[in-house]
Design an enzyme around this catalytic site. Structure first.
Site, PDB file in Angstrom:
ATOM      1  N   ASN A  10       0.837  -1.208   0.044  1.00  0.00           N
ATOM      2  CA  ASN A  10      -0.112   0.063   0.048  1.00  0.00           C
ATOM      3  C   ASN A  10       1.027   1.401  -0.043  1.00  0.00           C
ATOM      4  OD1 ASN A  10      -1.908   2.142   0.346  1.00  0.00           O
ATOM      5  ND2 ASN A  10      -2.162   1.357   2.805  1.00  0.00           N
ATOM      6  N   LYS A  12      -0.062   4.302  -0.375  1.00  0.00           N
ATOM      7  CA  LYS A  12      -0.303   5.438   0.277  1.00  0.00           C
ATOM      8  C   LYS A  12      -0.132   6.690  -0.675  1.00  0.00           C
ATOM      9  CE  LYS A  12       0.270   3.444   4.960  1.00  0.00           C
ATOM     10  NZ  LYS A  12       0.079   3.382   6.140  1.00  0.00           N
ATOM     11  N   HIS A  95      -9.573   1.268   4.526  1.00  0.00           N
ATOM     12  CA  HIS A  95      -8.394   1.490   5.292  1.00  0.00           C
ATOM     13  C   HIS A  95      -8.496   2.223   6.562  1.00  0.00           C
ATOM     14  CE1 HIS A  95      -4.050   2.527   6.151  1.00  0.00           C
ATOM     15  NE2 HIS A  95      -3.862   1.426   5.677  1.00  0.00           N
ATOM     16  N   GLU A  97      -7.131   4.572   7.440  1.00  0.00           N
ATOM     17  CA  GLU A  97      -6.993   6.038   7.422  1.00  0.00           C
ATOM     18  C   GLU A  97      -8.248   6.595   6.717  1.00  0.00           C
ATOM     19  OE1 GLU A  97      -3.058   5.551   5.401  1.00  0.00           O
ATOM     20  OE2 GLU A  97      -2.307   4.927   7.218  1.00  0.00           O
ATOM     21  N   GLU A 167      -5.732  -4.921  10.150  1.00  0.00           N
ATOM     22  CA  GLU A 167      -4.927  -4.011  10.164  1.00  0.00           C
ATOM     23  C   GLU A 167      -5.205  -3.460  11.671  1.00  0.00           C
ATOM     24  OE1 GLU A 167      -2.676  -2.941   6.630  1.00  0.00           O
ATOM     25  OE2 GLU A 167      -4.380  -1.612   6.938  1.00  0.00           O
ATOM     26  N   GLY A 173       2.051   1.680  10.660  1.00  0.00           N
ATOM     27  CA  GLY A 173       3.001   3.027  10.733  1.00  0.00           C
ATOM     28  C   GLY A 173       3.785   3.284  11.972  1.00  0.00           C
ATOM     29  N   SER A 213       2.923  -2.671  10.317  1.00  0.00           N
ATOM     30  CA  SER A 213       4.393  -2.802  10.472  1.00  0.00           C
ATOM     31  C   SER A 213       5.108  -4.001  10.230  1.00  0.00           C
ATOM     32  CB  SER A 213       4.642  -2.202  11.931  1.00  0.00           C
ATOM     33  OG  SER A 213       4.209  -1.138  12.271  1.00  0.00           O
TER      34      SER A 213
HETATM   35  C1  PEP Z   1      -1.113   0.093   5.714  1.00  0.00           C
HETATM   36  O1  PEP Z   1      -1.030   1.219   5.870  1.00  0.00           O
HETATM   37  O2  PEP Z   1      -1.595  -0.682   5.287  1.00  0.00           O
HETATM   38  C2  PEP Z   1       0.171  -0.487   6.368  1.00  0.00           C
HETATM   39  C3  PEP Z   1       0.091  -1.593   6.949  1.00  0.00           C
HETATM   40  O3  PEP Z   1       1.238   0.228   6.950  1.00  0.00           O
HETATM   41  P1  PEP Z   1       2.556  -0.141   7.573  1.00  0.00           P
HETATM   42  O4  PEP Z   1       3.316  -1.234   7.232  1.00  0.00           O
HETATM   43  O5  PEP Z   1       3.620   1.098   7.235  1.00  0.00           O
HETATM   44  O6  PEP Z   1       2.225  -0.187   9.196  1.00  0.00           O
END
Ligand code: PEP
Length: 250
Positions: A10, A12, A95, A97, A167, A173, A213
Site C-alpha cells: 500500500n 499510500k 483502510h 486512514e 490491520e 506505521g 508494520s
Molecule cells: C498500511 O497502511 O496498510 C500498513 C500496514 O502500513 P505499515 O506497514 O507502514 O504499518
C-alpha cells in the site's frame, strides 16, 4: 486447496508518477516468487505509469480507493470502470486512514465493496481495532461487527474471491507489530465470522492478510500462521525490503 499467499504493497500518498516508475523498476527483479500473488496498490495518478512499468511481470495492480458510484457529477472521484480500463485488479476498501480522516463509515464502505464486486474488481477489505478497543477487550466483537456490516449483500461466491486485511490501527506505521499469536487470533476469528455468515467452505477460500508494520524481519513468523494468508505492507513496500517480504519462504 491451499490458499495462495498474497503480499500487497500500500503505497499510500507516496511517489509522484516518475518516482513510481523508478520504484517499480527497482523492485522488478526482487519480487518474483511464483508462490505469492504480488500486488502494488498505488495512488490514482500512478496507476497508468505503474501499469506500464509492470507489464510482462508477475506483479498485479491495485488501487487505494474507488467511488461507490458508476460515473457522472462526482468531482474528484474515480470509478471502477476507470480503474479496470487502466489495468487495475484489486482495490483497497476501508483502510483505517480513510475511515479516520475521511469519515468513511461501514454503510459507505459496504456500497464500495458491492460496487467493486459488481464491476469485477477484487476488494482488499480492511478492518482493525484501536488500542483502546484492544485494551478494553472488545477486539473480536468489533472486527466481527465491521466484517458483517461491510459484507451486507455480498454473496458467498463473491466473498470467497475477496481479500480481507486485518490491520490493528495501533500497529499501522508505528513500528509496533502485533505478535504472530495476536494476529493469528484475529485472522482466525475473521474466518469464523465468514463461516458464521456464509459457510465453512467459503471461509476456507477467503484470503486474510495481516497488516501493521510488517517487515522483512517479522514476516516469516506472521506468514507461518495458519490463518494469515499474506500481508498488506505500508512503509516497507516503498523500498527493496518489499522484495525480501515477497520472498519470505526462500
Ligand atoms: C498500511 O497502511 O496498510 C500498513 C500496514 O502500513 P505499515 O506497514 O507502514 O504499518
Amino acid at each position: 486447496m491451499a490458499r495462495k499467499k498474497i503480499i500487497a504493497g500500500n503505497w499510500k500518498m507516496n511517489k509522484t508518477p516518475s518516482e513510481a516508475k523508478e520504484l517499480a523498476a527497482l523492485l522488478a527483479p526482487l519480487v518474483n516468487n511464483p508462490d505469492v500473488d504480488v500486488v502494488y496498490c498505488v495512488p490514482a495518478i500512478d496507476i497508468v505509469p505503474v501499469a506500464e512499468a509492470i507489464r510482462g511481470t508477475n506483479v498485479q495492480l491495485g488501487a487505494e480507493n474507488l467511488s461507490d458510484q458508476n460515473s457522472g457529477a462526482f468531482t474528484g472521484e474515480i470509478s471502477a470502470d476507470m480503474l479496470l480500463d487502466a489495468g487495475v485488479k484489486y482495490v483497497i476498501i476501508g483502510h483505517s486512514e480513510r475511515r479516520q480522516y475521511y469519515h468513511e463509515d461501514d454503510a459507505f464502505l459496504n456500497r464500495k465493496v458491492l460496487k467493486a464486486l459488481e464491476k469485477g474488481l477484487i476488494p482488499i477489505l480492511c478492518c482493525g481495532e484501536t488500542l483502546e478497543q484492544r485494551e478494553a477487550g472488545v477486539t473480536l466483537d468489533w472486527i466481527s461487527l465491521q466484517i458483517k456490516s461491510d459484507l451486507q449483500g455480498v454473496t458467498a461466491e463473491q466473498v470467497a474471491g475477496m481479500v480481507i486485511a486485518y490491520e490493528p490501527i495501533w500497529a499501522i506505521g508505528t513500528g509496533r507489530t502485533a505478535t504472530s499469536d495476536q494476529a493469528e487470533e484475529v485472522c482466525a476469528a475473521i474466518r469464523r465470522t465468514i463461516a458464521e455468515i456464509y459457510d465453512a467452505g467459503t471461509a476456507e477460500k477467503v484470503r486474510i492478510q495481516y497488516g501493521g508494520s510488517m517487515n522483512a524481519g517479522n514476516c516469516k513468523e506472521l506468514l507461518a500462521k495458519p490463518d494469515i494468508d499474506g500481508g498488506l505492507i505500508g512503509g516497507a513496500a516503498l523500498k527493496e525490503e518489499f522484495g525480501r517480504i515477497v520472498n519470505y519462504n526462500k
